[in-house]
Design an enzyme around this catalytic site. Structure first.
Site, PDB file in Angstrom:
ATOM      1  CG  PHE A  48      -2.065  -0.845   1.695  1.00 38.76           C
ATOM      2  CD1 PHE A  48      -2.707  -1.259   0.228  1.00 38.76           C
ATOM      3  CD2 PHE A  48      -1.207  -1.773   1.853  1.00 38.76           C
ATOM      4  CE1 PHE A  48      -3.380  -2.458   0.156  1.00 38.76           C
ATOM      5  CE2 PHE A  48      -2.715  -3.475   2.659  1.00 38.76           C
ATOM      6  CZ  PHE A  48      -3.157  -3.562   1.586  1.00 38.76           C
ATOM      7  CG  LEU A  49       5.365   0.567  -0.826  1.00 36.13           C
ATOM      8  CD1 LEU A  49       5.971   0.429  -2.143  1.00 36.13           C
ATOM      9  CD2 LEU A  49       4.998   0.442   0.209  1.00 36.13           C
TER      10      LEU A  49
ATOM     11  CD  GLU B 101       5.334   6.156  -7.860  1.00 40.92           C
ATOM     12  OE1 GLU B 101       5.877   7.429  -8.172  1.00 40.92           O
ATOM     13  OE2 GLU B 101       4.516   5.186  -8.523  1.00 40.92           O
TER      14      GLU B 101
ATOM     15  CE  LYS C 237      -1.530  -1.515  -4.975  1.00 41.62           C
ATOM     16  NZ  LYS C 237      -1.581  -0.770  -4.147  1.00 41.62           N
TER      17      LYS C 237
ATOM     18  CG  ASN D  31      -4.810   1.075  -5.671  1.00 38.43           C
ATOM     19  OD1 ASN D  31      -4.687   1.624  -5.268  1.00 38.43           O
ATOM     20  ND2 ASN D  31      -4.001   0.934  -6.731  1.00 38.43           N
TER      21      ASN D  31
ATOM     22  CG  PHE E 293      -7.519  10.932  -2.097  1.00 38.60           C
ATOM     23  CD1 PHE E 293      -6.400  10.498  -3.452  1.00 38.60           C
ATOM     24  CD2 PHE E 293      -6.713  10.240  -0.209  1.00 38.60           C
ATOM     25  CE1 PHE E 293      -6.004   9.398  -3.691  1.00 38.60           C
ATOM     26  CE2 PHE E 293      -5.105   9.577  -1.341  1.00 38.60           C
ATOM     27  CZ  PHE E 293      -4.629   8.994  -1.914  1.00 38.60           C
TER      28      PHE E 293
ATOM     29  CG  ASN F 172      -6.890  17.928  -3.043  1.00 37.05           C
ATOM     30  OD1 ASN F 172      -8.116  18.720  -2.121  1.00 37.05           O
ATOM     31  ND2 ASN F 172      -6.322  17.257  -2.180  1.00 37.05           N
TER      32      ASN F 172
ATOM     33  N   GLY G 239      -3.282   9.931 -11.983  1.00 36.13           N
ATOM     34  CA  GLY G 239      -2.405   9.308 -13.166  1.00 36.13           C
ATOM     35  C   GLY G 239      -1.090   8.075 -12.610  1.00 36.13           C
TER      36      GLY G 239
ATOM     37  CB  CYS H  38      -0.592   1.881  -8.470  1.00 35.68           C
ATOM     38  SG  CYS H  38       0.940   1.746  -7.922  1.00 35.68           S
TER      39      CYS H  38
END
Length: 433
Positions: free
Chosen positions: A149-150, A152, A204, A208, A249, A251, A257, A260
């Site tokens: 659950f990284l 970036e 996962k 997403n 989230f 915004n 993009g 993932c």
């Protein structure tokens, strides 16, 4: 523990370095010789805050090494598969060739009691298929699925101190081995969910899909706001105070993009169709469509403001990566916007603190500069599309002295409209009056 990590791309390089930083003895395996050479020298093949420090520390300590020979993983107790699952070339489905190749490559090198752990994001049912293959080819080993659950920009932190641990296992033995790997996080109180293969795989992609839906929801509200004169930022603030909704989230802007969310929601839709349940996630197609529409909206705002054409206009594009604190340009809205402007005849110059090399490799037709002032100088239009801190903090008065025309499109709604307008700028946001 003795650990191997198969695949040393974004996920694998971070995971291998973090596991070694936590005290494990780790070998990272990848078929890309150049990547392995860089990692052996302590050079990360991509930009990620904090990775260089733990990579150099772990390699210097001897706890971390890299190789192109999968046989060097033979003495590991646990093998993490961390290869990519890109979108297939001709469908929305995930391409599992790299997962299958890594799995098959490990089979001859599994010690008694060894555990293969999937980290890659895969369609539900993949782990069950691999477990059946493992029972046939190497019954002395077993399988678990442990999704990552990284985020970036925060990947090192998210690996060393995760917000939750999910184990998809078929027996208690696998869970016990994973507990040894993540002992530090468990002792720190990290929530731990032990479940079956299918649920672990779904966690996962469901996460997403939910995040993508939340982003596209507020962008759909931005479209309504633009038609009515409402302010989507204030709308998000107001509904975000509801604890059931939350502000994160929400915004509005040019959309999501990266490597993932876009490909994962498409692969989820494709897998649901295969299962005969396509209608259950049919809404994800609209989530994807809304996201892509917002990229075009940035360009349309400029075309409208310039009377129908941007031919010959100098456009300064601030940002090419899909998010700040990364050099990742995969499915980047920012880079997509720059390419659209170029295609309409604009004179585009793009800048970014970290992503120019990757952007140039994908779109060499664009002009790039690492100097923000150079990008701004003489611009007819400034477009902020990646919210790097240095762009958020630009002084509208100082920038106004560099440009030819004070017109800015804030593709991330992160600038202060009042301050920019007070400095003589025409300011346009997405979903803002």
């Amino acid at each position: 523990m003795r650990i191997s990590v198969i695949g040393c791309g974004y996920l694998g390089a971070v995971h291998a370095s973090a596991m070694a930083e936590l005290g494990h003895d780790v070998v990272g395996i990848d078929v890309d010789e150049r990547k392995i050479t860089d990692l052996r020298s302590g050079r990360a093949p991509f930009f990620e805050p904090g990775l260089h420090d733990i990579l150099t520390s772990a390699t210097a300590s001897g706890r971390l090494r890299f190789s192109t020979d999968i046989a060097e993983a033979a003495d590991a107790e646990i093998h993490f598969i961390a290869v990519g699952t890109p979108q297939s070339a001709d469908t929305y489905a995930a391409d599992l060739r790299f997962v299958d190749a890594a799995f098959e490559g490990l089979l001859p090198h599994l010690a008694d009691g060894a555990l293969i752990v999937g980290k890659s994001t895969v369609p539900v049912g993949t782990a069950e298929r691999l477990a059946a293959r493992l029972a046939e080819a190497a019954p002395h080993a077993h399988l678990a699925w442990n999704p990552e659950f990284l985020r970036e920009g925060f990947a090192v932190q998210d690996t060393i101190a995760p917000d939750r641990l999910v184990y998809g296992v078929a027996d208690d033995r696998a869970a016990a081995q994973l507990d040894q790997v993540y002992r530090a996080a468990i002792e720190a109180g990290t929530p731990r969910i032990v479940t079956d293969y299918a649920t672990a795989e779904l966690v996962k992609v469901a996460a997403n899909a939910f995040l993508a839906t939340k982003i596209s929801f507020i962008n759909a509200m931005a479209e309504i706001a633009e038609a009515t004169g409402a302010d989507v930022t204030q709308l998000a603030d107001a509904i975000g105070h509801d604890a059931r909704i939350g502000r994160r989230f929400l915004n509005a802007g040019v959309g999501f993009g990266g490597g993932c969310l876009p490909k994962d929601i498409r692969a989820f839709s494709a897998r649901a169709e295969e299962l005969g349940r396509g209608e259950s996630v049919a809404f994800l197609k609209e989530v994807d469509a809304i996201n892509l529409r917002r990229r075009r909206r940035v360009v349309d705002l400029a075309v409208e403001s310039f009377g129908g054409s941007v031919v010959g206009k100098r456009v300064a594009v601030l940002g090419v990566t899909f998010k700040p604190d990364s050099d990742d340009v995969r499915d980047s809205p920012a880079l997509d916007v720059a390419v659209h402007f170029k295609g309409l005849g604009a004179d585009v110059i793009a800048t970014d603190p970290e992503g120019i090399a990757n952007a140039r490799a994908r779109h060499p037709q664009l002009a790039y500069t690492e100097d923000t002032d150079e990008a701004l100088r003489g611009a007819d239009l400034v477009v902020l599309v990646t919210e790097w801190r240095e762009y958020r903090n630009l002084d509208p008065v100082e920038v106004g002295r560099l440009v030819a025309n004070r017109f800015v499109i804030d593709g991330r709604n992160v600038l202060d409209p009042a301050a920019w307008r007070a400095a003589g700028w025409e300011y346009r946001g997405l979903g803002r009056p």
